[in-house]
Write a protein that holds these residues in place. Structure first.
Motif, PDB file in Angstrom:
ATOM      1  N   ASN A  27     -66.795  76.702  75.308  1.00  0.00           N
ATOM      2  CA  ASN A  27     -66.232  75.490  74.710  1.00  0.00           C
ATOM      3  C   ASN A  27     -65.591  75.687  73.347  1.00  0.00           C
ATOM      4  N   TYR A 292     -61.618  61.224  75.299  1.00  0.00           N
ATOM      5  CA  TYR A 292     -60.845  62.365  75.781  1.00  0.00           C
ATOM      6  C   TYR A 292     -60.620  62.334  77.291  1.00  0.00           C
ATOM      7  N   TRP A 297     -60.359  70.501  78.097  1.00  0.00           N
ATOM      8  CA  TRP A 297     -61.802  70.685  78.197  1.00  0.00           C
ATOM      9  C   TRP A 297     -62.305  69.725  79.277  1.00  0.00           C
ATOM     10  N   GLN A 299     -64.995  69.496  80.791  1.00  0.00           N
ATOM     11  CA  GLN A 299     -66.382  69.091  80.586  1.00  0.00           C
ATOM     12  C   GLN A 299     -66.499  67.993  79.513  1.00  0.00           C
ATOM     13  N   TRP A 300     -65.426  67.721  78.791  1.00  0.00           N
ATOM     14  CA  TRP A 300     -65.433  66.671  77.769  1.00  0.00           C
ATOM     15  C   TRP A 300     -64.753  65.381  78.258  1.00  0.00           C
ATOM     16  N   HIS A 303     -65.646  61.825  76.909  1.00  0.00           N
ATOM     17  CA  HIS A 303     -66.431  61.924  75.680  1.00  0.00           C
ATOM     18  C   HIS A 303     -65.695  61.232  74.537  1.00  0.00           C
ATOM     19  N   ARG A 316     -68.897  64.199  68.365  1.00  0.00           N
ATOM     20  CA  ARG A 316     -68.662  64.096  69.807  1.00  0.00           C
ATOM     21  C   ARG A 316     -69.842  63.361  70.414  1.00  0.00           C
ATOM     22  N   ALA A 318     -71.499  61.187  73.938  1.00  0.00           N
ATOM     23  CA  ALA A 318     -71.434  61.019  75.387  1.00  0.00           C
ATOM     24  C   ALA A 318     -72.772  60.461  75.863  1.00  0.00           C
TER      25      ALA A 318
END
Length: 363
Positions: A27, A292, A297, A299-300, A303, A316, A318
């Motif tokens: 990341n 986002y 990314w 995986q984001w 978020h 950040r 989530a």
């Protein structure tokens, strides 16, 4: 360390961003300084040919083709305290309309109030044309406090505009004024007929939600839902999911205390008033907000990213309930004022502390 490069006539070095909570092999972001030398930068927007940056002192800067230009044609702006030239929105139809929207502090006699202008942007000459004020808060006040002033385009093309309570706490509960509200207007400044207080006695047709203190960040999620964060007093910065017609409680309920240490209002909860999805205590002084897409990314995706003016990091968040799960922090993240997703999925942010615009990409 990557080699430095030149961008918009300014030295722009790229550095790995220190973020201890990241799994660096997957990341780790890389940060590149794109331009510096800004005075109180407030917002960034993207047009096909370049980048627009507002400066609170009343300038709009255009970065394109390796050049930096000050855009001509701005109207009179009240530069007072936290007020000045504030947000910029490049709408989805910009390629056809060439129209942008900006929020600013508009002179109102001896006072000033949050306002929105519409203008055509001539990229070839870096000039605004057909500048038209489409909204101004009623009523404004002096003192230079709490303008709010973010603009978000809803999926239906209407505009959400956040307005601080201007230091007049009680007015955030008064639907006859715009203090402490989020309004929803058309691109001509009219109140849509499906707004919650249309034709309601002693309420303004353009109000969408109220009971806010000083919202300096708004964003849409992937479902088109509006979110906003706002400054608390001493503790109690909030993130809220914004619902039509809802009351967010300021100054009746709040997390945190007055700067004097005194209790705020009636406590932290009251029937008919919304609870935040997340709050910070101590306050981080949030500014700028982005949810986002997941382009760079995955995986984001979904978020939430929020800048901290006080502690010099990007939060950040989530999960359900929403929680801060990482602080992205480094020498470039000094007093984050704005954070946006660029057209290619890169994350851009403005740092007031070093007067610079940065771009974050996967390492």
């Amino acid at each position: 360390m990557p080699l430095s490069r030149r961008a918009f006539g300014l030295t722009a070095a790229a550095f790995p961003l220190f973020a201890p909570a990241l799994v660096r092999a997957q990341n780790a972001p890389r940060i590149e300084q794109i331009a510096d030398g800004f005075e109180e930068p407030w917002a960034v927007g993207f047009v096909p040919s370049g980048i627009l940056v507002t400066q609170r002192e009343g300038q709009l800067i255009y970065l394109a083709n390796g050049k930096r230009q000050t855009v001509k044609g701005l109207p009179e702006i009240a530069v007072n305290g936290q007020g000045g030239l504030l947000d910029v929105l490049v709408p989805r139809d910009y390629s056809q309309s060439k129209t942008i929207f900006m929020s600013y502090a508009k002179p109102q006699g001896r006072n000033e109030g949050t306002a929105v202008m519409r203008a055509e942007f001539d990229e070839a000459t870096a000039t605004l044309k057909n500048v038209t004020p489409i909204f101004e808060m009623r009523k404004g006040s002096g003192g230079g406090f709490h303008f709010g002033s973010r603009i978000v385009e809803a999926r239906d093309g209407t505009l959400f505009v956040s307005i601080g309570e201007r230091g007049n706490d009680a007015e955030a509960q008064n639907l006859r004024t715009h203090n402490g509200t989020i309004v929803r207007i058309t691109k001509d400044g009219a109140a849509p007929k499906d707004n919650p207080f249309v034709d309601t006695w002693r309420a303004r047709d353009d109000i969408w939600s109220y009971g806010h203190r000083n919202p300096q960040g708004m964003a849409l999620d992937q479902n088109g839902t509006l979110w906003a964060h706002e400054h608390g007093a001493r503790g109690g910065d909030e993130i809220n999911r914004i619902e039509k017609g809802a009351n967010y409680g300021w100054p009746v309920i709040a997390y945190g205390t007055e700067y004097s240490g005194e209790k705020i209002g009636e406590g932290t909860a009251k029937e008919g008033m919304q609870q935040p999805e997340h709050y910070w205590d101590p306050s981080i002084a949030p500014s700028g907000y982005m949810i986002y897409s997941g382009k760079l990314w995955p995986q984001w995706r979904g978020h939430h990213f929020v800048g901290s003016l006080k502690f010099d990091y990007i939060a950040r968040l989530a999960g359900e309930p929403l929680n801060e799960i990482e602080q992205i922090k480094g020498p470039q993240t000094t007093r984050i004022r704005d954070i946006r997703e660029g057209p290619d999925g890169a994350i851009w942010f403005l740092s007031v502390g070093n007067g610079a615009l940065h771009k974050m990409t996967p390492d």
